[in-house]
Design a protein around this motif. Structure first.
Motif, short mmCIF file in Angstrom:
data_model
loop_
_atom_site.label_atom_id
_atom_site.label_comp_id
_atom_site.label_asym_id
_atom_site.label_seq_id
_atom_site.Cartn_x
_atom_site.Cartn_y
_atom_site.Cartn_z
N SER A 1 9.31 13.67 1.37
CA SER A 1 9.69 12.32 0.97
C SER A 1 8.60 11.30 1.29
CB SER A 1 11.00 11.93 1.65
OG SER A 1 10.90 12.07 3.05
N ARG A 2 7.83 11.55 2.34
CA ARG A 2 6.75 10.60 2.66
C ARG A 2 5.72 10.57 1.55
NH1 ARG A 2 3.67 11.37 8.26
NH2 ARG A 2 5.78 10.90 8.98
N ARG B 1 7.18 8.68 -1.36
CA ARG B 1 7.13 7.24 -1.11
C ARG B 1 5.72 6.68 -1.30
NH1 ARG B 1 7.25 6.05 4.99
NH2 ARG B 1 5.08 6.65 4.62
N ASN B 2 4.75 7.34 -0.69
CA ASN B 2 3.37 6.83 -0.75
C ASN B 2 2.80 6.90 -2.16
OD1 ASN B 2 3.56 6.41 1.99
ND2 ASN B 2 2.40 8.23 2.57
N LEU C 1 14.82 10.02 8.17
CA LEU C 1 13.48 9.80 7.65
C LEU C 1 13.38 10.19 6.19
CD1 LEU C 1 11.29 11.00 10.68
CD2 LEU C 1 11.55 8.65 9.83
N SER D 1 15.42 7.61 4.09
CA SER D 1 14.81 6.28 4.03
C SER D 1 13.58 6.27 3.14
CB SER D 1 14.46 5.79 5.43
OG SER D 1 13.53 6.65 6.06
N ASP D 2 12.78 7.32 3.19
CA ASP D 2 11.62 7.42 2.31
C ASP D 2 12.04 7.48 0.84
OD1 ASP D 2 9.75 7.36 4.34
OD2 ASP D 2 9.61 9.54 4.52
N ARG E 1 11.22 4.80 -2.17
CA ARG E 1 10.65 5.28 -3.44
C ARG E 1 11.53 4.85 -4.62
NH1 ARG E 1 13.55 8.57 -7.12
NH2 ARG E 1 12.07 9.50 -8.58
#
Length: 452
Positions: free
Chosen positions: A390-391, A394-395, A246, A249-250, A254
């Motif tokens: 990382s989320r 990414r966001n 996870l 991948s984030d 990004r």
């Protein structure tokens, strides 16, 4: 630490979080980054001695295709740094060893996959970057050799991230100096001494990447003297593998969004003619200089913030963020002043074309401002990588990319290339502002247990 570059870091021996500790981590990274442009110049220079344009173009296009693919795996460096520094902060040495094994396994699998798919990769690369028959033929010769060092090139990302997490950046410096130094020496020998041409450049890189990976593993050798590295139940633990997947991948998403901003910047700039396009390319080298200099402090933030979060220490997390950002900010002020004073001279070194020099000077103020508008985004990237948030990365990058493209659509018709540069700066500010908005959550997380 009695042997700081031969064993897993002892946090107690690392000492308090001070300016000296930040510099001890950062300076070797800055020095190692300085070897990268030197290698690129030598690669181009040796084939330039052949007296033909085709070998230069072949090495250029072949290197761009493979480097771009390897760059995608940069998530392995960032993700490994964040996860390892947190495991270190939690004093989970078994997990530190397991993370090294996972990174090396990912590198091996990914590298072998690229080798098996080389025909498709070459076809796709030349479809996106068409060249003359002779240049494409030479470039294929180059890539057919260099693709076989893919496992090593990707492994260096993981090894570097693992070492940075433990503040062992002197080892990272040695890896880069050995790898790039060997590449340069072999370039000269194979191309100028043995007259191997483009294939000689490829073999030089192939050998140096494998040696670089071997040197990196040697620095990690003590891990293999303990049973933790082959605790397969832990290495292949489903929850830990899921978390690593996870995070990585984030970071990959990004990074691809960031790449879309830089790529589109060049494509939009092409609308204004060859001279303006060349000028934009020249000025982007100022941005590369800034990024190389900031990497040291951003990497320090990754290691120290990750350790603080692993130890669940809000105070250490805040101090790590403040100290590394202070040094990053000071560096950016110095670079902005240097670009303002010597920017014209730097432009003249990069190009001899009078029209490109003139246009580059017109847009130089945007590069003087770049270190100042970009410092927050660069340093917060390091902080969030260390925290493995990382989320959020990414966001917030999704938001920043949307802001950038909206700014381009609004400003390009009004201000031309100046509008493009303004939109570029707006993307920096958007990245910094959105990540700063999320920063309080990092300190709150330091008071909570991390996921298993």
């Amino acid at each position: 630490m009695s042997q700081p570059d031969a064993q897993i870091m002892d946090l107690a021996a690392a000492g308090p979080l001070t300016h000296r500790r930040v510099l001890r981590i950062s300076i070797p990274i800055v020095l190692s980054n300085a070897t990268v442009p030197i290698l690129g110049a030598v690669d181009t220079g040796v084939v330039g001695q052949l007296g033909l344009p085709e070998p230069i173009g072949a090495v250029g296009i072949g290197a761009i295709i493979l480097t771009s693919i390897y760059w995608v795996f940069g998530f392995l460096r960032m993700g490994t740094t964040g996860l390892t520094s947190q495991a270190l902060g939690a004093r989970d040495r078994a997990e530190v060893a397991a993370l090294l094994m996972r990174a090396l396994m990912i590198a091996a699998v990914a590298g072998l996959l690229l080798i098996s798919l080389q025909g498709l990769i070459f076809w796709g690369g030349f479809a996106l970057s068409p060249a003359s028959d002779e240049v494409e033929s030479l470039a294929r010769d180059y890539m057919r050799v260099r693709i076989y060092s893919a496992p090593a090139a990707i492994a260096v990302y993981g090894l570097t991230g693992w070492l940075i997490a433990q503040e062992r950046t002197r080892a990272v410096l040695v890896i880069q100096v050995v790898m790039n130094g060997m590449n340069i020496v072999l370039d000269l020998w194979f191309v100028l001494g043995l007259d191997w041409g483009v294939t000689g450049v490829a073999f030089a890189t192939f050998l140096s990447e494998w040696v670089g990976a071997a040197v990196g593993i040697w620095f990690c050798r003590d891990v293999f003297r303990t049973p933790a590295w082959k605790d397969w139940a832990r290495v292949f633990d489903r929850q830990r593998l899921k978390r690593m997947a996870l995070v990585n991948s984030d970071i990959l998403i990004r990074s691809l969004l960031l790449l879309s901003i830089f790529t589109s910047f060049m494509l939009f700039g092409a609308r204004f003619g060859d001279v303006t396009l060349a000028s934009n390319q020249v000025l982007l080298q100022f941005l590369n200089i800034t990024a190389y200099a900031l990497d040291g402090f951003a990497f320090a933030a990754e290691a120290l913030v990750g350790q603080a979060l692993g130890a669940r220490s809000r105070g250490a997390l805040r101090r790590a963020s403040v100290l590394t950002s202070a040094w990053g900010g000071l560096s950016c002020i110095v670079m902005a002043l240097a670009f303002a004073i010597w920017g014209g001279a730097i432009i003249d070194l990069m190009t001899t074309a009078p029209d490109v020099r003139a246009v580059s000077r017109e847009y130089l103020p945007w590069m003087v401002a770049a270190p100042l508008t970009g410092v927050a985004s660069w340093m917060l990237d390091g902080i969030f990588i260390g925290a493995t948030r990382s989320r959020d990365m990414r966001n917030m990058m999704v938001i920043s990319a949307l802001v950038y493209f909206a700014a381009v659509l609004a400003l390009l018709p009004l201000l031309g290339n100046h509008g493009l540069w303004l939109a570029f700066h707006i993307s920096f500010i958007a990245r910094g502002a959105t990540l700063m908005w999320k920063y309080p959550g990092l300190e709150a997380e330091a008071d909570r247990s991390l996921p298993a």
